[in-house]
Design a protein around this motif. Structure first.
Motif, PDB file in Angstrom:
ATOM      1  N   VAL A   1      -0.267 -15.862 -15.347  1.00 57.10           N
ATOM      2  CA  VAL A   1       0.039 -14.485 -14.961  1.00 57.10           C
ATOM      3  C   VAL A   1      -1.124 -13.992 -14.115  1.00 57.10           C
ATOM      4  O   VAL A   1      -2.284 -14.010 -14.561  1.00 57.10           O
ATOM      5  N   TYR A   2      -0.813 -13.566 -12.902  1.00 58.85           N
ATOM      6  CA  TYR A   2      -1.838 -13.046 -11.984  1.00 58.85           C
ATOM      7  C   TYR A   2      -1.571 -11.563 -11.751  1.00 58.85           C
ATOM      8  O   TYR A   2      -0.478 -11.177 -11.336  1.00 58.85           O
ATOM      9  N   THR A   3      -2.551 -10.723 -12.024  1.00 58.07           N
ATOM     10  CA  THR A   3      -2.437  -9.287 -11.766  1.00 58.07           C
ATOM     11  C   THR A   3      -3.034  -8.973 -10.404  1.00 58.07           C
ATOM     12  O   THR A   3      -4.212  -9.259 -10.151  1.00 58.07           O
ATOM     13  N   LEU A   4      -2.219  -8.393  -9.542  1.00 56.79           N
ATOM     14  CA  LEU A   4      -2.710  -7.915  -8.250  1.00 56.79           C
ATOM     15  C   LEU A   4      -2.502  -6.419  -8.161  1.00 56.79           C
ATOM     16  O   LEU A   4      -1.809  -5.821  -8.996  1.00 56.79           O
ATOM     17  N   HIS A   5      -3.104  -5.808  -7.169  1.00 58.06           N
ATOM     18  CA  HIS A   5      -3.046  -4.360  -7.022  1.00 58.06           C
ATOM     19  C   HIS A   5      -2.509  -3.980  -5.649  1.00 58.06           C
ATOM     20  O   HIS A   5      -2.929  -4.556  -4.633  1.00 58.06           O
ATOM     21  N   ALA A   6      -1.605  -3.028  -5.634  1.00 60.33           N
ATOM     22  CA  ALA A   6      -1.047  -2.559  -4.365  1.00 60.33           C
ATOM     23  C   ALA A   6      -2.137  -2.009  -3.456  1.00 60.33           C
ATOM     24  O   ALA A   6      -2.006  -2.053  -2.228  1.00 60.33           O
ATOM     25  N   GLU A   7      -3.226  -1.511  -4.050  1.00 61.32           N
ATOM     26  CA  GLU A   7      -4.317  -0.940  -3.272  1.00 61.32           C
ATOM     27  C   GLU A   7      -5.202  -2.011  -2.642  1.00 61.32           C
ATOM     28  O   GLU A   7      -5.955  -1.710  -1.702  1.00 61.32           O
ATOM     29  N   LEU A   8      -5.151  -3.234  -3.128  1.00 62.64           N
ATOM     30  CA  LEU A   8      -5.980  -4.318  -2.609  1.00 62.64           C
ATOM     31  C   LEU A   8      -5.134  -5.335  -1.856  1.00 62.64           C
ATOM     32  O   LEU A   8      -5.145  -5.388  -0.628  1.00 62.64           O
ATOM     33  N   GLU A   9      -4.365  -6.148  -2.588  1.00 57.21           N
ATOM     34  CA  GLU A   9      -3.542  -7.178  -1.944  1.00 57.21           C
ATOM     35  C   GLU A   9      -2.468  -6.583  -1.043  1.00 57.21           C
ATOM     36  O   GLU A   9      -1.973  -7.242  -0.131  1.00 57.21           O
ATOM     37  N   GLY A  10      -2.107  -5.327  -1.297  1.00 57.24           N
ATOM     38  CA  GLY A  10      -1.098  -4.679  -0.459  1.00 57.24           C
ATOM     39  C   GLY A  10      -1.659  -3.996   0.759  1.00 57.24           C
ATOM     40  O   GLY A  10      -0.898  -3.477   1.587  1.00 57.24           O
ATOM     41  N   GLN A  11      -2.980  -4.004   0.897  1.00 57.53           N
ATOM     42  CA  GLN A  11      -3.597  -3.333   2.039  1.00 57.53           C
ATOM     43  C   GLN A  11      -4.642  -4.250   2.688  1.00 57.53           C
ATOM     44  O   GLN A  11      -4.274  -5.272   3.240  1.00 57.53           O
ATOM     45  N   LYS A  12      -5.909  -3.928   2.600  1.00 56.66           N
ATOM     46  CA  LYS A  12      -6.912  -4.674   3.367  1.00 56.66           C
ATOM     47  C   LYS A  12      -7.058  -6.134   2.941  1.00 56.66           C
ATOM     48  O   LYS A  12      -7.490  -6.980   3.730  1.00 56.66           O
ATOM     49  N   LEU A  13      -6.717  -6.444   1.699  1.00 56.16           N
ATOM     50  CA  LEU A  13      -6.843  -7.825   1.228  1.00 56.16           C
ATOM     51  C   LEU A  13      -5.530  -8.593   1.313  1.00 56.16           C
ATOM     52  O   LEU A  13      -5.391  -9.675   0.731  1.00 56.16           O
ATOM     53  N   ALA A  14      -4.583  -8.059   2.065  1.00 57.60           N
ATOM     54  CA  ALA A  14      -3.292  -8.737   2.242  1.00 57.60           C
ATOM     55  C   ALA A  14      -3.438 -10.143   2.819  1.00 57.60           C
ATOM     56  O   ALA A  14      -2.719 -11.059   2.383  1.00 57.60           O
ATOM     57  N   PRO A  15      -4.330 -10.393   3.783  1.00 58.37           N
ATOM     58  CA  PRO A  15      -4.470 -11.772   4.292  1.00 58.37           C
ATOM     59  C   PRO A  15      -4.887 -12.763   3.204  1.00 58.37           C
ATOM     60  O   PRO A  15      -4.474 -13.935   3.229  1.00 58.37           O
ATOM     61  N   ILE A  16      -5.686 -12.310   2.231  1.00 56.40           N
ATOM     62  CA  ILE A  16      -6.076 -13.189   1.128  1.00 56.40           C
ATOM     63  C   ILE A  16      -4.868 -13.491   0.258  1.00 56.40           C
ATOM     64  O   ILE A  16      -4.642 -14.641  -0.155  1.00 56.40           O
ATOM     65  N   PHE A  17      -4.067 -12.486  -0.015  1.00 50.40           N
ATOM     66  CA  PHE A  17      -2.874 -12.702  -0.835  1.00 50.40           C
ATOM     67  C   PHE A  17      -1.893 -13.629  -0.126  1.00 50.40           C
ATOM     68  O   PHE A  17      -1.246 -14.461  -0.766  1.00 50.40           O
ATOM     69  N   GLU A  18      -1.807 -13.516   1.182  1.00 51.07           N
ATOM     70  CA  GLU A  18      -0.954 -14.427   1.951  1.00 51.07           C
ATOM     71  C   GLU A  18      -1.416 -15.871   1.756  1.00 51.07           C
ATOM     72  O   GLU A  18      -0.594 -16.789   1.574  1.00 51.07           O
ATOM     73  N   GLN A  19      -2.726 -16.100   1.782  1.00 48.26           N
ATOM     74  CA  GLN A  19      -3.255 -17.445   1.531  1.00 48.26           C
ATOM     75  C   GLN A  19      -2.906 -17.923   0.132  1.00 48.26           C
ATOM     76  O   GLN A  19      -2.572 -19.101  -0.070  1.00 48.26           O
ATOM     77  N   LEU A  20      -2.989 -17.022  -0.842  1.00 51.03           N
ATOM     78  CA  LEU A  20      -2.683 -17.401  -2.220  1.00 51.03           C
ATOM     79  C   LEU A  20      -1.213 -17.771  -2.377  1.00 51.03           C
ATOM     80  O   LEU A  20      -0.888 -18.784  -3.012  1.00 51.03           O
ATOM     81  N   LEU A  21      -0.323 -16.973  -1.811  1.00 46.53           N
ATOM     82  CA  LEU A  21       1.104 -17.271  -1.914  1.00 46.53           C
ATOM     83  C   LEU A  21       1.421 -18.638  -1.307  1.00 46.53           C
ATOM     84  O   LEU A  21       2.138 -19.449  -1.903  1.00 46.53           O
ATOM     85  N   THR A  22       0.867 -18.888  -0.130  1.00 49.22           N
ATOM     86  CA  THR A  22       1.083 -20.176   0.537  1.00 49.22           C
ATOM     87  C   THR A  22       0.511 -21.316  -0.297  1.00 49.22           C
ATOM     88  O   THR A  22       1.148 -22.364  -0.481  1.00 49.22           O
ATOM     89  N   GLY A  23      -0.693 -21.109  -0.824  1.00 49.07           N
ATOM     90  CA  GLY A  23      -1.349 -22.153  -1.612  1.00 49.07           C
ATOM     91  C   GLY A  23      -0.637 -22.434  -2.916  1.00 49.07           C
ATOM     92  O   GLY A  23      -0.491 -23.601  -3.317  1.00 49.07           O
ATOM     93  N   TRP A  24      -0.186 -21.394  -3.604  1.00 50.89           N
ATOM     94  CA  TRP A  24       0.506 -21.610  -4.879  1.00 50.89           C
ATOM     95  C   TRP A  24       1.833 -22.340  -4.682  1.00 50.89           C
ATOM     96  O   TRP A  24       2.188 -23.206  -5.484  1.00 50.89           O
ATOM     97  N   LYS A  25       2.531 -22.017  -3.620  1.00 44.42           N
ATOM     98  CA  LYS A  25       3.768 -22.758  -3.346  1.00 44.42           C
ATOM     99  C   LYS A  25       3.462 -24.222  -3.057  1.00 44.42           C
ATOM    100  O   LYS A  25       4.180 -25.128  -3.518  1.00 44.42           O
ATOM    101  N   ALA A  26       2.398 -24.480  -2.302  1.00 47.40           N
ATOM    102  CA  ALA A  26       2.016 -25.862  -1.996  1.00 47.40           C
ATOM    103  C   ALA A  26       1.609 -26.617  -3.257  1.00 47.40           C
ATOM    104  O   ALA A  26       1.786 -27.844  -3.341  1.00 47.40           O
ATOM    105  N   GLN A  27       1.065 -25.908  -4.250  1.00 49.69           N
ATOM    106  CA  GLN A  27       0.677 -26.535  -5.511  1.00 49.69           C
ATOM    107  C   GLN A  27       1.879 -26.779  -6.423  1.00 49.69           C
ATOM    108  O   GLN A  27       1.732 -27.379  -7.486  1.00 49.69           O
ATOM    109  N   GLY A  28       3.050 -26.301  -6.030  1.00 49.50           N
ATOM    110  CA  GLY A  28       4.249 -26.551  -6.824  1.00 49.50           C
ATOM    111  C   GLY A  28       4.650 -25.444  -7.769  1.00 49.50           C
ATOM    112  O   GLY A  28       5.549 -25.619  -8.594  1.00 49.50           O
ATOM    113  N   TYR A  29       4.007 -24.289  -7.663  1.00 50.50           N
ATOM    114  CA  TYR A  29       4.349 -23.174  -8.537  1.00 50.50           C
ATOM    115  C   TYR A  29       5.604 -22.445  -8.064  1.00 50.50           C
ATOM    116  O   TYR A  29       5.869 -22.341  -6.854  1.00 50.50           O
TER     117      TYR A  29
END
Length: 313
Positions: free
Chosen positions: A244-272
């Motif tokens: 379970v990963y907790t993210l925040h609309a104020e962070l991953e939904g705004q200035k840290l969105a590029p980091i969250f994009e990397q995480l989504l891509t990476g987690w899918k590549a890992q088979g999640y």
């Protein structure tokens, strides 16, 4: 069956609701990802959080995570120099749009700072009043009762847990698994459980959040925006299990969105499978789960005590 990476999205503020939520809806849609949005539904009194200035570790976190940059100066004035906007009333369109886009929606809180800073020492009447306000607002917005809850600041009390059962919640995510300084699970068996004396399932957050890692020294290197996604992906690669990963609309939904994009891509590549809390419940609903008592403890990178899972008890 693929392991689940459950995306639990805490929406704390008016700005996060108006700007971060639509951004996340679009991003998650591009990745065909499931997720659960947990909304703050009453007044935004973020400015009250400045009263935490005397709490150990508060200033270190503020300096590490650039609070003004991510939350905005105006948001930090809500409840002090500026009146706190009613999030559920003024951002109703953005809240309801998340459900229309196919995402599970639940309750985070009524008043985020009021709950986070007080619930640990409040009585049944105070707790019930705030939870009733959030439940009523949710019903007004969605035309039905909320299916789940995730506590603001991972702060709860026994009265709040009892209300989960009374409200008919089958599952909630109000606490944390204990972590090492690197962010790995302290106990690899940590996962969904029932609190002793209660019926609903608790799904603890099993990974560190971005604001807990940014700016910290871990294994001789400073975690920054350039390497934080790699660090988290190393954790989920080493612990290939449901998370379970907790993210925040104020962070991953705004200035840290590029980091969250990397995480989504990476987690899918890992088979999640990128999933909601409802998806997780369907996977574990018939599993015999352990029971543990309510416990408070600390998590590296976050000030103060939170609800934590202690599997040693």
């Amino acid at each position: 069956m693929r392991p689940l990476l459950v995306l639990k999205i805490d929406v704390d503020t008016y700005r996060g609701t108006r700007e971060g939520v639509p951004n996340l809806v679009r991003m998650l849609g591009r990745h065909d990802a499931g997720a659960t949005f947990l909304f703050s539904l009453g007044p935004d009194h973020t400015g009250w959080a400045l009263r935490r200035a005397l709490r150990p570790g508060f200033f270190q976190k503020v300096s590490r995570t650039s609070v003004v940059e991510h939350y905005g100066f105006k948001t930090l004035m809500y409840g002090t120099l500026l009146p706190g906007p009613d999030i559920g009333a003024k951002a109703a369109a953005e809240i309801v749009a998340a459900r229309r886009a196919g995402f599970e929606c639940g309750i985070h809180t009524w008043d985020h700072v009021l709950w986070q800073d007080n619930v640990g020492k409040r009585d049944h009447a105070w707790t019930a009043r705030l939870m009733e306000q959030a439940e009523q607002r949710f019903s007004e917005l969605f035309g039905e009762a909320a299916p789940t809850h995730g506590a603001a600041g991972w702060q709860m009390n026994a009265h709040a847990f009892a209300r989960h059962d009374a409200a008919g919640y089958r599952y909630a995510s109000d606490g944390r698994a204990q972590l090492t300084d690197q962010g790995a699970l302290l106990d690899r068996n940590a996962g969904p459980y029932r609190l002793q004396g209660y019926q609903h399932i608790q799904m603890p957050t099993t990974l560190p959040t971005l604001d807990e890692l940014l700016g910290r020294e871990v294994d001789g290197k400073t975690i920054d925006t350039g390497n934080i996604a790699e660090h988290l992906l190393q954790l989920t690669s080493a612990e290939k299990r449901d998370h379970v990963y907790t993210l925040h609309a104020e962070l991953e939904g705004q200035k840290l969105a590029p980091i969250f994009e990397q995480l989504l891509t990476g987690w899918k590549a890992q088979g999640y499978q990128l999933a909601s809390m409802a998806d997780y419940y369907e996977k574990i609903r018939d599993v015999a789960l352990p029971e543990f008592p309510i416990r408070w403890g600390e998590v590296p990178g976050r000030s103060g005590e939170l609800i934590v899972l202690d599997t040693s008890l």
